[in-house]
Design a protein around this motif. Structure first.
Motif, PDB file in Angstrom:
ATOM      1  N   HIS A  37       0.827  -1.212   0.000  1.00 17.49           N
ATOM      2  CA  HIS A  37       0.000   0.000   0.000  1.00 17.49           C
ATOM      3  C   HIS A  37       0.862   1.263   0.000  1.00 17.49           C
ATOM      4  O   HIS A  37       0.453   2.307   0.518  1.00 17.49           O
ATOM      5  N   ASP A 282      -7.118 -10.627   6.331  1.00 12.45           N
ATOM      6  CA  ASP A 282      -7.385  -9.392   5.584  1.00 12.45           C
ATOM      7  C   ASP A 282      -7.339  -9.695   4.090  1.00 12.45           C
ATOM      8  O   ASP A 282      -6.479  -9.193   3.370  1.00 12.45           O
ATOM      9  N   ASP A 284      -8.942  -8.795   1.421  1.00 14.44           N
ATOM     10  CA  ASP A 284      -9.026  -7.743   0.406  1.00 14.44           C
ATOM     11  C   ASP A 284      -8.075  -6.581   0.672  1.00 14.44           C
ATOM     12  O   ASP A 284      -8.048  -5.610  -0.084  1.00 14.44           O
ATOM     13  N   SER A 286      -8.057  -4.276   2.983  1.00 12.30           N
ATOM     14  CA  SER A 286      -8.580  -3.001   3.485  1.00 12.30           C
ATOM     15  C   SER A 286      -8.027  -2.656   4.870  1.00 12.30           C
ATOM     16  O   SER A 286      -7.831  -1.481   5.186  1.00 12.30           O
ATOM     17  N   GLU A 290      -5.828   0.715   5.926  1.00 11.44           N
ATOM     18  CA  GLU A 290      -6.148   1.611   7.040  1.00 11.44           C
ATOM     19  C   GLU A 290      -4.964   1.749   7.987  1.00 11.44           C
ATOM     20  O   GLU A 290      -4.711   2.835   8.516  1.00 11.44           O
ATOM     21  N   PRO A 320     -13.636   2.291   7.765  1.00 15.19           N
ATOM     22  CA  PRO A 320     -13.344   0.987   7.189  1.00 15.19           C
ATOM     23  C   PRO A 320     -14.630   0.208   6.992  1.00 15.19           C
ATOM     24  O   PRO A 320     -15.562   0.288   7.788  1.00 15.19           O
TER      25      PRO A 320
END
Length: 444
Positions: A37, A282, A284, A286, A290, A320
């Motif tokens: 990310h 987790d 996916d 997301s 965060e 979220p």
């Protein structure tokens, strides 16, 4: 003072017991998931590489054998300490991506070496949902170093981990501040007896994250500097279930962001480590996203202001999205819209709707009194000391909730709401770790 961040991966699972007899913990995947990310790019950080851990293999370990993987953890801690020390020697700010909480041993060893070099003591700010203070003096047996890391780095437990290089303890009890444990933590009285000051969630929430960070500075005023340990299970499992031992009653992402920003906003903060995020829960990505948003905004004081604008002081980020058991997005519950309150107001939690999960206040009366230690002057690490903050009142046992938060009520130890109502998010799906399963936190 702006410092360049250096990100170091420490993808170790050695401090956790296996989730099943045929699997290994997923925390080793955390550094890669966070890097995916764009963490390094957003921090404008140097890539400090990766310390590859030894093979994870509990073998025929049995209760009574001491800490599982002890020799491997010791070797790994020595290598990690060496790399952290070299980062600090370059004048950089290390951000260590764990891995489980046993990475604290390597960080602690590096800090003790540094304290010896500068002729002062280094402190520890321990931000964690659990005290991790199990040791032979208060438990029938030990096993998982990730549930014993604070005990080990304060000199409790077997010498092959608690006294590497003959250094014991790595942190003195009086130089440790514990933030974010649950009000009914199993070892909270042991911490108090040891003289380790704590601010459990109810007290942290009553005072606010920003003031709590300032309070932590004051507790360590006579140290040359301090290290920050963050276990993401300090967050409530309603917003962060992707950990090995989720426990209700945690804080929100907004609070962690403000807390982190306050802790690193001084040249006496020497580095940060992040632990126990498990990407296996987790699917996916997301939750990883965060975490990255929170870390980037929280570390903004370390980096150039134009590089990382503080997220909390601008627009309100999207909440979220909770997921069902198949990992697909669920229908998010409605909550009041509107601008995010200023950081100071939000830290005081005058508006519970600003949180990303239902406020479960615990019992404020259970919060341990937080005494302020006398300061004998801060030692220098070659950078000017920050201006002394305005003195704060000593926080004693909390007897009432701050404005806007309902008075606490008796609640069952576990049991999420059956459905999400206004202002709430649904609890994590059954595919996430069971909040009642403390096996990784309590056993090997």
């Amino acid at each position: 003072m702006m410092r360049r961040i250096a990100v170091l991966d420490a993808p170790t699972n050695l401090g956790l017991r296996p989730p099943t007899s045929t699997s290994v913990p997923g925390c080793a995947k955390a550094p890669g998931a966070l890097r995916d990310h764009d963490l390094l790019a957003r921090l404008r950080a140097r890539d400090a590489g990766c310390i590859t851990p030894p093979r994870y293999d509990p073998g025929d370990w049995r209760p009574g054998d001491g800490v599982c993987h002890a020799r491997e953890i010791a070797d790994y801690s020595l290598a990690l300490a060496e790399r952290i020390g070299s980062i600090i020697d370059r004048g950089e700010f290390p951000v260590v991506l764990g891995g489980d909480c046993s990475v604290l041993l390597g960080s602690a060893l590096a800090m003790h070496r540094l304290g010896e070099a500068v002729g002062g003591r280094i402190g520890l700010v321990f931000v964690d949902g659990h005290s991790d203070f199990r040791h032979p003096g208060n438990a029938s047996y030990v096993g998982a170093a990730a549930g014993e890391d604070l005990a080990l780095v304060t000199g409790r437990g077997q010498a092959d981990l608690a006294a590497l290089e003959g250094r014991r303890p790595y942190f003195r009890d009086i130089d440790v501040v514990v933030l974010g444990i649950r009000a009914q933590d199993e070892y909270r009285l042991d911490l108090q007896a040891a003289g380790i000051v704590t601010r459990p969630v109810p007290a942290l929430r009553a005072e606010g994250a920003a003031r709590t960070a300032q309070w932590a500075h004051e507790q360590l005023a006579d140290c040359a500097g301090y290290w920050v340990h963050i276990d993401v299970d300090v967050l409530d499992p309603a917003v962060m279930p992707a950990v090995d031992a989720p426990d209700p009653g945690g804080i929100a992402f907004a609070e962690l962001e403000i807390l982190l920003a306050g802790l690193v906003d001084t040249p006496h903060c020497l580095g940060v480590e992040l632990t126990v995020f498990d990407p296996d829960y987790d699917p996916d990505g997301s939750y990883a996203a965060e975490i990255v948003n929170t870390v980037v905004a929280g570390l903004a004081p370390v980096t150039a202001p134009e590089a990382v604008p503080p997220r909390l002081l601008s627009a309100r980020p999207a909440a979220p999205t909770p997921r069902r058991g198949n990992g697909r997005p669920a229908v998010a519950a409605e909550r009041p819209d509107g601008p995010r309150p200023a950081a100071s107001d939000e830290a005081r939690l005058g508006d519970p709707a600003a949180l990303d999960f239902p406020v479960t206040a615990g019992s404020p009366a259970d919060a341990e009194p937080s005494g302020v230690r006398p300061s004998v002057g801060r030692l220098s690490l070659g950078v000017p000391a920050p201006a002394e903050p305005e003195p704060l009142g000593i926080l004693g046992p909390v007897h009432s909730e701050p404005a806007g938060i309902p008075a606490p009520v008796e609640r069952e130890p576990v049991g999420p709401p059956a459905s999400a109502g206004p202002g709430l998010l649904r609890r994590p799906s059954p595919t996430a770790p069971d909040p009642t399963d403390r096996s990784n936190a309590d056993t090997a």
